[in-house]
Design a protein around this motif. Structure first.
Motif, PDB file in Angstrom:
ATOM      1  N   VAL A 181       0.607  -1.297  -0.515  1.00 45.83           N
ATOM      2  CA  VAL A 181      -0.211  -0.073   0.043  1.00 45.83           C
ATOM      3  C   VAL A 181       1.050   0.883  -0.126  1.00 45.83           C
ATOM      4  O   VAL A 181       1.056   2.136  -1.035  1.00 45.83           O
ATOM      5  CB  VAL A 181      -0.785   0.428   1.433  1.00 45.83           C
ATOM      6  N   VAL A 182       1.658   1.407   0.442  1.00 44.46           N
ATOM      7  CA  VAL A 182       2.870   2.161   1.224  1.00 44.46           C
ATOM      8  C   VAL A 182       3.644   2.344  -0.887  1.00 44.46           C
ATOM      9  O   VAL A 182       3.712   3.865  -0.421  1.00 44.46           O
ATOM     10  CB  VAL A 182       3.826   2.463   2.679  1.00 44.46           C
ATOM     11  N   LEU A 183       4.129   1.428  -1.009  1.00 45.70           N
ATOM     12  CA  LEU A 183       4.873   1.653  -2.052  1.00 45.70           C
ATOM     13  C   LEU A 183       3.564   2.074  -3.081  1.00 45.70           C
ATOM     14  O   LEU A 183       4.369   3.040  -4.285  1.00 45.70           O
ATOM     15  CB  LEU A 183       5.016   0.507  -2.928  1.00 45.70           C
ATOM     16  N   GLU A 184       1.947   2.105  -3.386  1.00 41.21           N
ATOM     17  CA  GLU A 184       2.080   2.497  -4.542  1.00 41.21           C
ATOM     18  C   GLU A 184       1.315   4.067  -4.321  1.00 41.21           C
ATOM     19  O   GLU A 184       1.611   4.669  -4.902  1.00 41.21           O
ATOM     20  CB  GLU A 184       0.837   1.656  -4.615  1.00 41.21           C
ATOM     21  N   LEU A 185       1.179   4.145  -2.605  1.00 39.68           N
ATOM     22  CA  LEU A 185       0.973   5.559  -2.605  1.00 39.68           C
ATOM     23  C   LEU A 185       2.086   6.512  -2.610  1.00 39.68           C
ATOM     24  O   LEU A 185       1.221   7.898  -3.688  1.00 39.68           O
ATOM     25  CB  LEU A 185       1.144   5.592  -1.118  1.00 39.68           C
ATOM     26  N   VAL A 186       3.187   6.036  -2.695  1.00 42.67           N
ATOM     27  CA  VAL A 186       4.301   7.138  -3.028  1.00 42.67           C
ATOM     28  C   VAL A 186       5.243   7.277  -4.594  1.00 42.67           C
ATOM     29  O   VAL A 186       6.027   7.859  -4.987  1.00 42.67           O
ATOM     30  CB  VAL A 186       5.784   6.981  -1.781  1.00 42.67           C
ATOM     31  N   ARG A 187       4.208   6.092  -5.291  1.00 42.85           N
ATOM     32  CA  ARG A 187       4.608   6.135  -6.394  1.00 42.85           C
ATOM     33  C   ARG A 187       4.463   7.184  -7.323  1.00 42.85           C
ATOM     34  O   ARG A 187       3.271   7.719  -7.549  1.00 42.85           O
ATOM     35  CB  ARG A 187       4.426   4.708  -7.361  1.00 42.85           C
ATOM     36  N   GLY A 188       4.805   7.558  -7.818  1.00 44.25           N
ATOM     37  CA  GLY A 188       5.292   8.630  -9.096  1.00 44.25           C
ATOM     38  C   GLY A 188       4.976   7.809 -10.853  1.00 44.25           C
ATOM     39  O   GLY A 188       4.424   6.750 -10.127  1.00 44.25           O
ATOM     40  N   VAL A 189       5.223   9.560 -11.593  1.00 41.65           N
ATOM     41  CA  VAL A 189       4.949   9.116 -12.697  1.00 41.65           C
ATOM     42  C   VAL A 189       3.734   8.613 -12.914  1.00 41.65           C
ATOM     43  O   VAL A 189       3.465   9.420 -13.836  1.00 41.65           O
ATOM     44  CB  VAL A 189       6.252   8.272 -13.604  1.00 41.65           C
ATOM     45  N   SER A 190       3.607   7.187 -13.874  1.00 46.71           N
ATOM     46  CA  SER A 190       2.915   6.867 -14.162  1.00 46.71           C
ATOM     47  C   SER A 190       1.483   6.348 -13.252  1.00 46.71           C
ATOM     48  O   SER A 190       0.441   6.503 -14.130  1.00 46.71           O
ATOM     49  CB  SER A 190       3.044   5.285 -15.367  1.00 46.71           C
ATOM     50  N   ARG A 191       1.597   5.909 -12.464  1.00 46.58           N
ATOM     51  CA  ARG A 191      -0.058   5.692 -11.488  1.00 46.58           C
ATOM     52  C   ARG A 191       0.499   5.964  -9.671  1.00 46.58           C
ATOM     53  O   ARG A 191       1.526   6.169  -9.712  1.00 46.58           O
ATOM     54  CB  ARG A 191      -0.471   4.282 -11.605  1.00 46.58           C
TER      55      ARG A 191
END
Lengths: 98, 173
Positions: free
Chosen positions: B157-167
């Protein structure tokens, strides 16, 4: 009410009021949430210790684990806010405001 | 012993008021550090050995450290301490509220403040709290697995929340 029950009940209510009322930074809202978790940990640990119901001592451990999950999700949201808006000021989070 | 418990409970309230009264997050984190240290002391006074240790290590040494360095995200040149006027008003309001509640609900308490209540009446090495946590590994094994899976889920969840660029949770950054 016994003093220790009064203490952790008041701590929970103070954290809840601090979370609810207007504040500047998102991080201070997350810290109030952490103080609520602290009061819940104290309450469940004291339940296990004072009433000698030893199996309830698993509850504070699991509560701490899930509270760590929640704190890390909140901090990820804080990082996302700081990266899009530049700061974590609550007044910038107004896209849904009418 | 009951004076020690009284002082520790008072410091818990002070820390809680200090966090809830909306200072800058640097000072609120310090209030929470004091609260968790004193909460550990309260649990020791009531007879626990393992649970206060867990509290100190995991809560104070794990979560509070992360909150302390995340306070760099809310940096400002002149942080509001507890001497600031708006913060002082909140402190006064909360202290008044807590004082009234204590007077009303606890005014006639002339009894036992705190001490170690024990059934065996002697000094033991393995106390109750440690046995309870051992039960989490024994009969509560599935709950432990569930907690581990929840923590793994939170990582993603944390990795997806702070993922930038595309999604993810970040716009255009």
């Amino acid at each position: 009410m016994t003093p220790i029950q009064m203490t952790f009940s008041t701590m929970f209510l103070l954290g809840l009021m601090g979370l609810t009322f207007h504040r500047t930074h998102l991080l201070s809202a997350l810290l109030c949430l952490e103080s609520m978790m602290l009061s819940l940990f104290l309450a469940t640990s004291l339940w296990a210790l004072q009433l000698s119901t030893i199996n309830i001592a698993t509850v504070p451990m699991l509560l701490l684990a899930f509270s760590a999950c929640e704190a890390s999700s909140g901090l990820a949201l804080l990082v996302a806010t700081a990266r899009t808006h530049g700061s974590d000021h609550m007044q910038n989070l107004n896209l849904l405001q009418c | 012993m009951s004076y020690l418990v009284c002082v520790l409970l008072f410091r818990l309230m002070v820390g809680s008021v200090g966090v809830a009264s909306n200072p800058s997050p640097y000072f609120a984190a310090m209030g929470l550090v004091m609260e968790s240290g004193v909460g550990c002391g309260v649990l020791i006074c009531f007879g626990g050995s393992f649970l206060p240790l867990v509290f100190f290590l995991i809560y104070l040494g794990g979560m509070m450290v992360v909150f302390a360095f995340s306070a760099a995200l809310s940096a400002e040149p002149y942080p509001y301490g507890w001497g600031n006027r708006s913060v002082k008003m909140y402190v006064a309001a909360y202290v008044l509220g807590v004082g009234c509640a204590w007077k009303v609900l606890l005014g006639k308490w002339s009894g036992f403040w705190g001490g170690i209540l024990d059934e065996s009446g002697e000094l033991l090495v393995l106390r109750g709290g440690m046995m309870g946590v051992a039960a989490m590994h024994d009969v509560g094994g599935w709950m432990l697995v569930l907690g581990g899976l929840g923590l793994l889920l939170t990582l993603f969840v944390v990795l997806e929340l702070v993922r930038g660029v595309s999604r993810g949770g970040l716009r255009t950054v």
